[in-house]
Write an enzyme that holds these catalytic residues in place. Structure first.
Site, mmCIF file in Angstrom:
data_model
loop_
_atom_site.group_PDB
_atom_site.id
_atom_site.type_symbol
_atom_site.label_atom_id
_atom_site.label_comp_id
_atom_site.label_asym_id
_atom_site.label_seq_id
_atom_site.Cartn_x
_atom_site.Cartn_y
_atom_site.Cartn_z
ATOM 1 N N GLY A 103 35.995 28.687 34.857
ATOM 2 C CA GLY A 103 35.146 29.430 35.777
ATOM 3 C C GLY A 103 34.329 30.535 35.135
ATOM 4 O O GLY A 103 33.780 30.398 34.040
ATOM 5 N N LEU A 104 34.255 31.650 35.852
ATOM 6 C CA LEU A 104 33.454 32.792 35.398
ATOM 7 C C LEU A 104 33.961 33.325 34.069
ATOM 8 O O LEU A 104 33.158 33.671 33.194
ATOM 9 C CB LEU A 104 33.483 33.890 36.461
ATOM 10 N N GLY A 105 35.266 33.401 33.884
ATOM 11 C CA GLY A 105 35.820 33.940 32.643
ATOM 12 C C GLY A 105 35.384 33.153 31.423
ATOM 13 O O GLY A 105 35.039 33.730 30.386
ATOM 14 N N GLY B 241 41.864 35.468 32.379
ATOM 15 C CA GLY B 241 41.387 34.279 33.089
ATOM 16 C C GLY B 241 40.172 33.669 32.446
ATOM 17 O O GLY B 241 39.212 33.302 33.115
ATOM 18 N N TYR C 120 44.162 37.405 49.884
ATOM 19 C CA TYR C 120 43.137 37.541 48.849
ATOM 20 C C TYR C 120 42.283 38.780 49.104
ATOM 21 O O TYR C 120 42.057 39.600 48.206
ATOM 22 C CB TYR C 120 42.265 36.284 48.826
#
Length: 263
Positions: free
Chosen positions: A12-14, A8, A161
């Protein structure tokens, strides 16, 4: 310097982690689902360091295992795996979705995929101690209903989730025990609450933190000795849901996981 696979990594964070690690001199293997976006990311990363792209849809267990095989063949020196990719709860009121294998989508991507990928890469990681596995979890955790692990009844995207993230934490603790003494550490963390990501915005939530706020905890676990079998809130040791430490719960989870991965 390490060779690091980040799932990922295209947003975003990745994505943030990929740039931080490349700038730190590490070789980053950037996974993405979309070939064009992954290629573009690698081009950008290579202006600052060393990177290579790998494309796979983590909603397919066959694709996950193929990703593991390709990474292991191309980079037998791999010593860090960051299981970062995930699917959020979806837009408010959205319905239940299925993976390519017919599993509930959030359980498939947030839990079954990192378990399958880790299993595929364990021989390589064990060959390169000290190696590290970092599972990007969440403080949002809800124990699985073992009578209905795929949430066929009373579906909620948020519950789906949270159940996947609970399973990931509990599995991390089991795997840490299995890997004790091998030179492979595995930890799980909640990077930051409601980071500014597509996943959070899709859920109709106003972000509380930036992805930069979530990065230090992941980077610390990926690059420094932090023990094994821990749960972290950012950079701080913390406690996961208490049921994730229950031996009976974890044993049952491993049994259910084995059945789901076999389907």
């Amino acid at each position: 310097m390490s060779t690091v696979l980040i799932t990922g990594a295209t947003s975003g964070l990745g994505r943030y982690l990929a740039f931080e690690l490349v700038r730190g001199g590490h070789l980053v293997l950037a996974h993405g689902r979309d070939r064009a976006r992954t290629g573009q990311l690698v081009e950008e990363l290579c202006t600052e360091g060393r990177a290579e792209g790998f494309v796979a849809d983590l909603a397919s267990l066959a694709a996950v295992r193929d990703l593991g095989a390709r990474v292991a063949e191309a980079h037998p020196e791999l010593d860090v795996l960051i299981n970062n990719a995930g699917v959020g709860g979806g837009p408010p009121g959205s319905g239940r979705e299925l993976s390519a294998d017919g599993h509930e989508l959030r359980l498939a991507v947030n839990y079954l995929a990192p378990v399958a990928l880790t299993r595929a890469l364990l021989p390589v990681l064990r060959a390169n101690p000290p190696a590290r596995i970092v599972n990007v979890g969440s403080a949002g955790q809800e124990p699985l209903d073992f009578a209905d692990p795929e949430l066929m009844r009373g579906y909620s995207g948020v519950s789906a989730y949270c159940r996947g993230k609970f399973a990931l934490a509990a599995h991390t603790f089991t795997l840490a025990e299995e890997l004790a003494g091998t030179g492979v550490a595995v930890n799980v963390l909640h990077p930051a609450t409601y980071m500014d990501t597509a996943m959070v915005r899709e859920g109709g939530i106003t972000p509380w933190n930036s992805v930069a706020d979530g990065a230090p905890g992941v980077l610390a676990l990926a690059t420094r000795e932090s023990g094994s079998g821990g749960y972290f809130d950012g950079t701080r040791p913390a406690r996961a849901h208490e049921a994730a430490y229950d031996t009976a719960v974890r044993e049952r989870l491993e049994t259910v996981t084995g059945h789901l991965l076999a389907v």
